[in-house]
Design an enzyme around this catalytic site. Structure first.
Site, PDB file in Angstrom:
ATOM      1  N   ALA A 192       6.822  61.451   2.949  1.00 37.39           N
ATOM      2  CA  ALA A 192       7.604  61.532   1.713  1.00 37.39           C
ATOM      3  C   ALA A 192       6.709  61.244   0.502  1.00 37.39           C
ATOM      4  O   ALA A 192       6.795  61.931  -0.525  1.00 37.39           O
ATOM      5  CB  ALA A 192       8.753  60.525   1.765  1.00 37.39           C
ATOM      6  N   TYR A 193       5.851  60.235   0.629  1.00 39.31           N
ATOM      7  CA  TYR A 193       4.941  59.899  -0.472  1.00 39.31           C
ATOM      8  C   TYR A 193       4.015  61.092  -0.770  1.00 39.31           C
ATOM      9  O   TYR A 193       3.819  61.453  -1.932  1.00 39.31           O
ATOM     10  CB  TYR A 193       4.124  58.662  -0.084  1.00 39.31           C
ATOM     11  N   LYS A 197       3.781  63.277  -4.262  1.00 33.82           N
ATOM     12  CA  LYS A 197       2.548  63.396  -5.057  1.00 33.82           C
ATOM     13  C   LYS A 197       2.074  64.852  -5.166  1.00 33.82           C
ATOM     14  O   LYS A 197       1.448  65.222  -6.159  1.00 33.82           O
ATOM     15  CB  LYS A 197       1.460  62.488  -4.485  1.00 33.82           C
ATOM     16  N   VAL A 230      -6.894  51.353  -3.960  1.00 36.74           N
ATOM     17  CA  VAL A 230      -6.975  50.199  -4.868  1.00 36.74           C
ATOM     18  C   VAL A 230      -6.175  49.011  -4.306  1.00 36.74           C
ATOM     19  O   VAL A 230      -5.029  49.187  -3.862  1.00 36.74           O
ATOM     20  CB  VAL A 230      -6.417  50.580  -6.259  1.00 36.74           C
TER      21      VAL A 230
HETATM   22  P1  NAP Z   1       1.998  48.789  -7.456  1.00 40.86           P
HETATM   23  O1  NAP Z   1       1.073  47.626  -7.540  1.00 40.86           O
HETATM   24  O2  NAP Z   1       3.095  48.783  -6.455  1.00 40.86           O
HETATM   25  O3  NAP Z   1       2.582  49.062  -8.928  1.00 40.86           O
HETATM   26  C1  NAP Z   1       3.512  50.072  -9.152  1.00 40.86           C
HETATM   27  C2  NAP Z   1       4.074  49.908 -10.532  1.00 40.86           C
HETATM   28  O4  NAP Z   1       5.037  50.930 -10.759  1.00 40.86           O
HETATM   29  C3  NAP Z   1       4.779  48.566 -10.736  1.00 40.86           C
HETATM   30  O5  NAP Z   1       4.574  48.120 -12.039  1.00 40.86           O
HETATM   31  C4  NAP Z   1       6.232  48.944 -10.516  1.00 40.86           C
HETATM   32  O6  NAP Z   1       7.134  48.064 -11.143  1.00 40.86           O
HETATM   33  C5  NAP Z   1       6.231  50.296 -11.194  1.00 40.86           C
HETATM   34  N1  NAP Z   1       7.431  51.070 -10.909  1.00 40.86           N
HETATM   35  C6  NAP Z   1       7.943  51.435  -9.714  1.00 40.86           C
HETATM   36  N2  NAP Z   1       9.092  52.092  -9.884  1.00 40.86           N
HETATM   37  C7  NAP Z   1       9.324  52.141 -11.230  1.00 40.86           C
HETATM   38  C8  NAP Z   1      10.355  52.665 -12.039  1.00 40.86           C
HETATM   39  N3  NAP Z   1      11.434  53.284 -11.521  1.00 40.86           N
HETATM   40  N4  NAP Z   1      10.263  52.542 -13.377  1.00 40.86           N
HETATM   41  C9  NAP Z   1       9.200  51.930 -13.929  1.00 40.86           C
HETATM   42  N5  NAP Z   1       8.203  51.384 -13.217  1.00 40.86           N
HETATM   43  C10 NAP Z   1       8.273  51.487 -11.872  1.00 40.86           C
HETATM   44  O7  NAP Z   1       1.188  50.138  -7.125  1.00 40.86           O
HETATM   45  P2  NAP Z   1      -0.251  50.649  -7.664  1.00 40.86           P
HETATM   46  O8  NAP Z   1      -1.135  50.698  -6.475  1.00 40.86           O
HETATM   47  O9  NAP Z   1      -0.668  49.939  -8.869  1.00 40.86           O
HETATM   48  O10 NAP Z   1       0.141  52.160  -7.990  1.00 40.86           O
HETATM   49  C11 NAP Z   1       0.084  52.705  -9.303  1.00 40.86           C
HETATM   50  C12 NAP Z   1       0.044  54.218  -9.173  1.00 40.86           C
HETATM   51  O11 NAP Z   1      -1.141  54.613  -8.480  1.00 40.86           O
HETATM   52  C13 NAP Z   1       1.220  54.786  -8.359  1.00 40.86           C
HETATM   53  O12 NAP Z   1       1.646  56.004  -8.926  1.00 40.86           O
HETATM   54  C14 NAP Z   1       0.580  55.041  -6.990  1.00 40.86           C
HETATM   55  O13 NAP Z   1       1.268  56.013  -6.263  1.00 40.86           O
HETATM   56  C15 NAP Z   1      -0.807  55.468  -7.402  1.00 40.86           C
HETATM   57  N6  NAP Z   1      -1.831  55.343  -6.354  1.00 40.86           N
HETATM   58  C16 NAP Z   1      -2.194  54.116  -5.880  1.00 40.86           C
HETATM   59  C17 NAP Z   1      -3.205  54.038  -4.910  1.00 40.86           C
HETATM   60  C18 NAP Z   1      -3.659  52.708  -4.357  1.00 40.86           C
HETATM   61  O14 NAP Z   1      -4.535  52.690  -3.472  1.00 40.86           O
HETATM   62  N7  NAP Z   1      -3.148  51.587  -4.819  1.00 40.86           N
HETATM   63  C19 NAP Z   1      -3.822  55.203  -4.434  1.00 40.86           C
HETATM   64  C20 NAP Z   1      -3.425  56.425  -4.943  1.00 40.86           C
HETATM   65  C21 NAP Z   1      -2.446  56.492  -5.933  1.00 40.86           C
HETATM   66  P3  NAP Z   1       7.830  46.836 -10.346  1.00 40.86           P
HETATM   67  O15 NAP Z   1       6.876  45.684 -10.390  1.00 40.86           O
HETATM   68  O16 NAP Z   1       9.076  46.617 -11.139  1.00 40.86           O
HETATM   69  O17 NAP Z   1       8.102  47.286  -8.946  1.00 40.86           O
END
Ligand code: NAP
Length: 276
Positions: A192-193, A197, A230
């Site tokens: 789903a993820y 994306k 990350v």
């Molecule tokens: P994270 O630590 O889980 O942070 C996600 C952020 O998105 C949090 O601030 C969360 O808020 C917010 N969020 C979720 N649903 C929301 C909504 N409906 N409205 C507003 N804010 C919302 O994840 P992250 O790793 O930093 O991910 C950031 C982005 O990078 C995402 O798009 C993710 O798919 C992408 N990404 C991450 C990785 C990785 O390795 N970490 C790799 C590829 C892509 P809450 O605190 O309220 O939940």
């Protein structure tokens, strides 16, 4: 109305989004908005950056909530007359061992990652100022998931003529197919993820094309990117990059100089355009 440039980062109370705000506070010549769906978590994140000597602004934003998106739109329009930098970072992912039924995971994940991001774009892209920069945080998982789609779906997602309506129909069909448990037979990968994306990357390609057609003289650059793997709540402690390292590619795209005419409509990882 303020003539100060303004940057907005969705989902920036923690993780990659918070690191993007940190970097923009240091490098962007204007006001930087940390946004969060929860005002308490957002204000706590602002306080954390203030401890570091930085001065982000705060606005509430839940990308699942059209009213919340429109309130931010009206605020930015009123206070700044538009937006200079928009980073669509907010996203969710179920953990691999989560036992929530796949059809529910599909609906919930697509709701935020694809439909929420799209709603933000619908409301905020018309506010982008000339030389604006839009960065949609997708994932390398979008590429791997694309490779696991049927040939027919791959062709559609790589098409240079696919419309936003057709993409929305396909994303809706994925959710419906999971409910009937026919998604694999219909050519979808079992992620789903990953599908959400794919939606973000293809939406970026479509919006870049529309900017070329409708606002060519405005020099707006719009790209999708992957931050890398990350260490955040989403990816866990074993990931290879710190949040600040994960912010590097999104921030590079957010701060492309006004002399740049590329990248645009690309999928970028490690500051490099990747094939789609
Ligand atoms: P994270 O630590 O889980 O942070 C996600 C952020 O998105 C949090 O601030 C969360 O808020 C917010 N969020 C979720 N649903 C929301 C909504 N409906 N409205 C507003 N804010 C919302 O994840 P992250 O790793 O930093 O991910 C950031 C982005 O990078 C995402 O798009 C993710 O798919 C992408 N990404 C991450 C990785 C990785 O390795 N970490 C790799 C590829 C892509 P809450 O605190 O309220 O939940």
């Amino acid at each position: 109305m303020s003539s100060v440039p303004v940057a907005v980062v969705t989902g920036s109370n923690k993780g990659v989004g918070l690191a993007i705000v940190r970097a923009l506070c240091k490098q962007f010549p204007g006001d930087v908005y940390l946004t969060s769906r929860d005002a308490g978590r957002g204000q706590a994140a602002v306080a954390q950056l203030q401890q570091e000597g930085l001065r982000p602004f705060f606005h509430q934003l839940d990308i699942d909530d059209l009213q919340s998106i429109r309130a931010l739109r009206d605020f930015l329009k009123e206070k700044y007359g538009g937006i200079n930098v928009l980073v669509n970072n907010a996203g969710i992912a179920f953990k691999v061992n989560d036992t929530t039924p796949f059809a529910v995971q599909a609906e919930v994940t697509l709701k935020t990652n694809f439909f929420g991001t799209r709603n933000v774009c619908t409301e905020l892209l018309p506010l982008m100022k000339p030389y604006g920069r839009v960065v949609n945080v997708s994932s390398m998982v979008s590429s791997s998931a694309l490779g696991r789609c049927s040939q027919e779906l791959q062709q559609k997602f790589r098409s240079d003529t696919i419309t936003e309506e057709e993409l929305v129909q396909l994303m809706t069909k994925f959710v419906e197919d999971t409910k009937k448990n026919v998604h694999e037979k219909e050519g979808w990968p079992n992620t789903a993820y990953g599908v959400s994306k794919i939606g973000v990357t293809v939406l970026s390609r479509i919006h870049a094309r529309l900017l070329n057609e409708q606002r060519k003289g405005d020099h707006i650059l719009l790209n999708a990117c992957c931050p890398g793997w990350v260490r955040t709540d989403m990816a866990g402690p074993k990931a290879t990059k710190s949040p600040d390292e994960g912010a590097e590619t999104p921030v590079y795209l957010a701060l492309l100089p006004s002399s740049a005419d590329a990248p645009h409509g690309q999928f970028v990882s490690d500051k490099t355009v990747k094939p789609w």
